[in-house]
Design a protein around this motif. Structure first.
Motif, PDB file in Angstrom:
ATOM      1  N   THR A   6      35.114  24.043 130.294  1.00  0.00           N
ATOM      2  CA  THR A   6      35.418  25.211 129.473  1.00  0.00           C
ATOM      3  C   THR A   6      35.636  26.415 130.396  1.00  0.00           C
ATOM      4  OG1 THR A   6      33.113  25.915 129.280  1.00  0.00           O
ATOM      5  CG2 THR A   6      33.902  24.313 127.665  1.00  0.00           C
ATOM      6  N   THR A  29      42.387  30.806 127.195  1.00  0.00           N
ATOM      7  CA  THR A  29      42.889  30.093 126.020  1.00  0.00           C
ATOM      8  C   THR A  29      44.258  29.465 126.270  1.00  0.00           C
ATOM      9  OG1 THR A  29      43.813  32.171 125.154  1.00  0.00           O
ATOM     10  CG2 THR A  29      41.620  31.558 124.408  1.00  0.00           C
ATOM     11  N   GLY A  31      47.061  26.808 127.560  1.00  0.00           N
ATOM     12  CA  GLY A  31      47.237  25.382 127.810  1.00  0.00           C
ATOM     13  C   GLY A  31      48.511  24.911 127.150  1.00  0.00           C
ATOM     14  N   PRO A  34      49.359  21.162 122.095  1.00  0.00           N
ATOM     15  CA  PRO A  34      48.683  19.876 121.869  1.00  0.00           C
ATOM     16  C   PRO A  34      49.625  18.720 121.530  1.00  0.00           C
ATOM     17  CG  PRO A  34      47.510  21.649 120.762  1.00  0.00           C
ATOM     18  CD  PRO A  34      48.803  22.232 121.270  1.00  0.00           C
ATOM     19  N   PHE A  39      44.541  16.884 126.499  1.00  0.00           N
ATOM     20  CA  PHE A  39      43.849  17.175 127.752  1.00  0.00           C
ATOM     21  C   PHE A  39      42.372  16.953 127.448  1.00  0.00           C
ATOM     22  CE2 PHE A  39      42.545  20.362 131.197  1.00  0.00           C
ATOM     23  CZ  PHE A  39      42.920  19.536 132.230  1.00  0.00           C
ATOM     24  N   SER A  40      42.058  15.711 127.091  1.00  0.00           N
ATOM     25  CA  SER A  40      40.716  15.396 126.616  1.00  0.00           C
ATOM     26  C   SER A  40      39.853  14.743 127.678  1.00  0.00           C
ATOM     27  CB  SER A  40      40.788  14.477 125.388  1.00  0.00           C
ATOM     28  OG  SER A  40      41.534  13.310 125.690  1.00  0.00           O
ATOM     29  N   ASN A  78      46.683  24.985 136.746  1.00  0.00           N
ATOM     30  CA  ASN A  78      45.415  25.538 136.275  1.00  0.00           C
ATOM     31  C   ASN A  78      44.935  26.684 137.159  1.00  0.00           C
ATOM     32  OD1 ASN A  78      45.127  22.266 135.717  1.00  0.00           O
ATOM     33  ND2 ASN A  78      44.580  23.572 133.990  1.00  0.00           N
ATOM     34  N   GLN A  92      43.117  27.304 131.328  1.00  0.00           N
ATOM     35  CA  GLN A  92      41.942  26.457 131.128  1.00  0.00           C
ATOM     36  C   GLN A  92      42.338  25.090 130.591  1.00  0.00           C
ATOM     37  OE1 GLN A  92      40.548  25.577 127.832  1.00  0.00           O
ATOM     38  NE2 GLN A  92      38.980  24.322 128.837  1.00  0.00           N
ATOM     39  N   GLY A  93      43.452  25.015 129.868  1.00  0.00           N
ATOM     40  CA  GLY A  93      43.871  23.766 129.251  1.00  0.00           C
ATOM     41  C   GLY A  93      44.863  22.983 130.091  1.00  0.00           C
ATOM     42  N   ARG A  94      45.460  22.000 129.466  1.00  0.00           N
ATOM     43  CA  ARG A  94      46.427  21.128 130.124  1.00  0.00           C
ATOM     44  C   ARG A  94      47.628  21.932 130.638  1.00  0.00           C
ATOM     45  NH1 ARG A  94      48.955  15.530 128.223  1.00  0.00           N
ATOM     46  NH2 ARG A  94      51.110  15.813 128.854  1.00  0.00           N
TER      47      ARG A  94
END
Length: 306
Positions: A6, A29, A31, A34, A39-40, A78, A92-94
């Motif tokens: 996170t 926030t 990325g 989806p 990006f799990s 990133n 922070q995300g993919r």
């Protein structure tokens, strides 16, 4: 296999490992959409280079963070590392950084079962999407010569921070050319040496590792010794404030100012009333934490709802 960090965890890791980081607006926030893939689960890190020494501007950071290029929208990494040693948190995300690459390489990264401290991996056919599996760092240099000393120190420390958080060894780090034969990244940076240097950092441990908290003792001149309950309150309040200030950088400027003002006013008032220094600091920390904690909690709640 691990869940992506996170934003709060990333910040804490950067501080713990003394990474000279900066925050590009919106990174917490940001990325990839989806619908373009999850990006799990993450398995490692990919080191890239931009291929140019002149791309040190804020405009280039905006390109990496949001604009991207036709057919490849941002974020494109990133993190990004400047020649002067500043490491920018971008998303922070993919991110769209690795693209298609070798499942054979990924399996080696997952199992950490290759001779990565002696040689580089030779990638197999491009048959997986690396964006879903790796964090990516764009090192902003042309790759025709070694990175600057500050740049290399920042990116190796960033890699160590991520590996330390997930419990990975340095064998979870690859260069883009080890993921796919289509790329030369990260230029003049032998990945076996890079991994060796990160392994040395991991062995030494984080430079800012916290020591076990010590319950403060009252000054000798205090004519009213503290009982165990008082000591516990002092320790708890100082530790609570210390925890929330670890993620202080997420707060807005006004909230930071309010917390600092509350701390200073309460400390001054307690000292004026004759409190010892440790009691005044604990009371001040309690006042400031009461502002910091809900502000951060509200921000994190809003982030989850986006």
């Amino acid at each position: 296999m691990a869940k992506p960090m996170t934003a709060v965890q990333v910040l804490a890791a950067m501080k713990l490992w003394d990474v000279p980081y900066k925050q590009w607006p919106g990174w917490t926030t940001r990325g990839r959409d989806p619908e373009h893939g999850p990006f799990s689960d993450v398995h490692g890190l990919v080191i890239h280079h931009t291929g140019s020494d002149i791309g040190q501007s804020d405009d280039y950071l905006d390109f990496l963070a949001t604009r991207g290029k036709p057919g490849l929208p941002g974020p494109l990494c990133n993190a990004a590392t400047d020649m002067d040693g500043d490491l920018w948190l971008i998303a922070q995300g993919r991110a769209n950084h690795a693209g298609e690459g070798s499942s054979a390489t990924l399996n080696h990264v997952i199992n950490e079962d290759y001779a990565g401290f002696k040689t580089e991996l030779k990638p197999g056919p491009d048959n997986i999407d690396g964006n879903a599996a790796y964090y990516g760092n764009e090192v902003r240099y042309d790759g025709g010569q070694p990175m600057t000393a500050k740049q290399y120190a920042a990116v190796t420390r960033w890699a160590a921070a991520i590996c330390h958080f997930h419990g990975w060894s340095a064998l979870s780090i690859i260069g883009h050319r080890e993921h796919t034969g289509r790329k030369p990244d990260p230029g003049s940076c032998p990945m076996n040496k890079f991994r060796t240097d990160v392994a040395a950092l991991l062995k030494a441990g984080p430079p800012k590792a916290t020591k076990p908290p010590v319950t403060p003792s009252p000054p000798k001149e205090d004519d009213m010794p503290l009982n165990d309950a008082d000591k516990k309150w002092i320790s708890d309040e100082i530790q609570r404030y210390a925890f929330w200030t670890q993620i202080y950088d997420l707060m807005m400027v006004d909230e930071k100012a309010a917390a600092q003002e509350a701390y200073e006013q309460e400390y001054a008032a307690r000292k004026a009333a004759g409190a010892t220094d440790v009691v005044a600091k604990a009371a001040a920390a309690s006042k400031a934490a009461a502002i910091v904690q809900p502000a951060i909690a509200a921000m994190l709640k809003a982030q989850k709802e986006i």
